[in-house]
Scaffold this active site. Sequence first.
Site, PDB file in Angstrom:
ATOM      1  N   SER A  11     -16.455  42.542 -17.346  1.00  0.00           N
ATOM      2  CA  SER A  11     -15.297  42.518 -18.239  1.00  0.00           C
ATOM      3  C   SER A  11     -14.231  43.443 -17.663  1.00  0.00           C
ATOM      4  CB  SER A  11     -15.748  42.911 -19.647  1.00  0.00           C
ATOM      5  OG  SER A  11     -14.715  42.723 -20.568  1.00  0.00           O
ATOM      6  N   HIS A  38     -14.663  38.220 -18.326  1.00  0.00           N
ATOM      7  CA  HIS A  38     -13.755  38.057 -19.472  1.00  0.00           C
ATOM      8  C   HIS A  38     -12.317  38.015 -18.994  1.00  0.00           C
ATOM      9  CE1 HIS A  38     -16.943  40.101 -22.250  1.00  0.00           C
ATOM     10  NE2 HIS A  38     -17.217  38.828 -22.002  1.00  0.00           N
ATOM     11  N   ASP A 131     -21.008  42.570 -24.763  1.00  0.00           N
ATOM     12  CA  ASP A 131     -21.417  41.229 -24.351  1.00  0.00           C
ATOM     13  C   ASP A 131     -22.372  41.360 -23.157  1.00  0.00           C
ATOM     14  OD1 ASP A 131     -21.487  38.464 -24.402  1.00  0.00           O
ATOM     15  OD2 ASP A 131     -19.645  38.219 -23.241  1.00  0.00           O
TER      16      ASP A 131
END
Lengths: 198, 284
Positions: A11, A38, A131
Amino acid sequence: MSYHAIVIGSSAGGLHALKTIITGLDASFNIPVMIVQHMSPQSDNFMSRYLNQLSHLQIKEADEKEPIRQKHVYIAPPNFHLLIEEDKTLSLTVDEKVNYARPSIDVLFESAAYAYGKNLIGIVLTGANSDGSAGLKKIQEAGGLAIIQQPQTAEVSIMPQSAFDACPQAIVLSLEEIASFLNRLNNDTQSVAQPTST
Amino acid sequence: MLASDQPENERIISTQNIEIELLIEAIYQRYGYDFRSYNKAHVKRRILHRVSSLGLNSVSELQHKILHEDDFFDVILKDLSINVTEMYRDPSFYAVMRKEVFPLLKTYPYIKVWHAGCATGEEVYSFAIMLKEEGLLDRAQVYATDFNPLVLEIAKKGIYPVSRIKEYTANYQLAEGHYSFSDYYVARYDSVIFNQDLKKNIVFAEHNLVTDSVFAEVNLIICRNVLIYFNRELQNKVIRLFTESLIKGGYLGLGSKENLMFTDVYEQYTVIDAKEKIYKKKVL
């Protein structure tokens, strides 16, 4: 143990981290890699084009029903979840966000764990949310190998730390160590797959 | 390999796969909804999440519930249908539609538009606004279909959470909307309701792409991010249905990751915009 696939989740700070790992892989690196990074829904395919220029591997945005091939790296397209089917093809969905993210790392990891079981490596890198933690745990439960970027060395430590809390037995490495560790596993996998006859 | 030779976790996964196949078959036989040709990873994910959120021990327990509790089936139908949609997803798709397709639609005295798999209808209203701005809405018949009656109810109402409006307004502008987005809705408490005149010519109806057939000849079909859930065989079947439903010279708009290239009707279309996946059925 022979490994048939690698899934990576990253991310915030991910582009740099992915670049370090991908460019650190040997020219002979065979194991296919699937990545969720992401990004904003409006992004284009800059990341796959950029990384592709820097690597001897084929790096591309994942297409639906694409068969997973050796020496290929597939990146989840912005605003789609990426899943792996048990027949080793890729699929995409526009299902609701998971952990506020689409693509979500957990979605990729969970489907990969079903498809590859113990022959899978899951890696969680830098990021600012959690996540990937549940997905990495699934990979471990299915007998696969869990690797986490050492949180102190991550640009943002929250995501790897959260993964570590969920999977305390995971292997914890710096980015450079991850690349050389994967190269070693790749060589082992190849020598298992193609024993020399001498 | 004998089941008893398999390691524990592999046995669980293969048992689950058997149970999921039985469940999908049971749903088909009992309720007539056919998910047998959907991509398996997606179906599995949805089913296992439902099993775990209900605290059940197995997919078989879920199957028991589905077969014996009719009301409960609505929950599973929602789990398995594709409900996520937004206004002006991929604004560039709408901008290209407006620029490349609408001018040709204007040459017809009367047009028919089919939104196939419209879910909760955000895309239908996005298009209706564009049709209105181009002076096409008054001479259009719009069919908005989905197999799930519950999402169609939401689509019919045209009421959406106000929390998404900021994002939708930005998308509308990126889609080269001509006016102020707020002209098209009224905000009340935490919802917005789209203007009644937008849906004057829209018919919301149940239609199942897997099991139903052609119902009209149309000038434009929009079906975005539905085919990605289907296996190749079903994709082909649905694209053939679209091809039969389109007039010669009619247009087809798919999702950004969907493609006619692998279908057996590819030859019957010309590509209007490769990136936005907009196709035109050939006249000859």
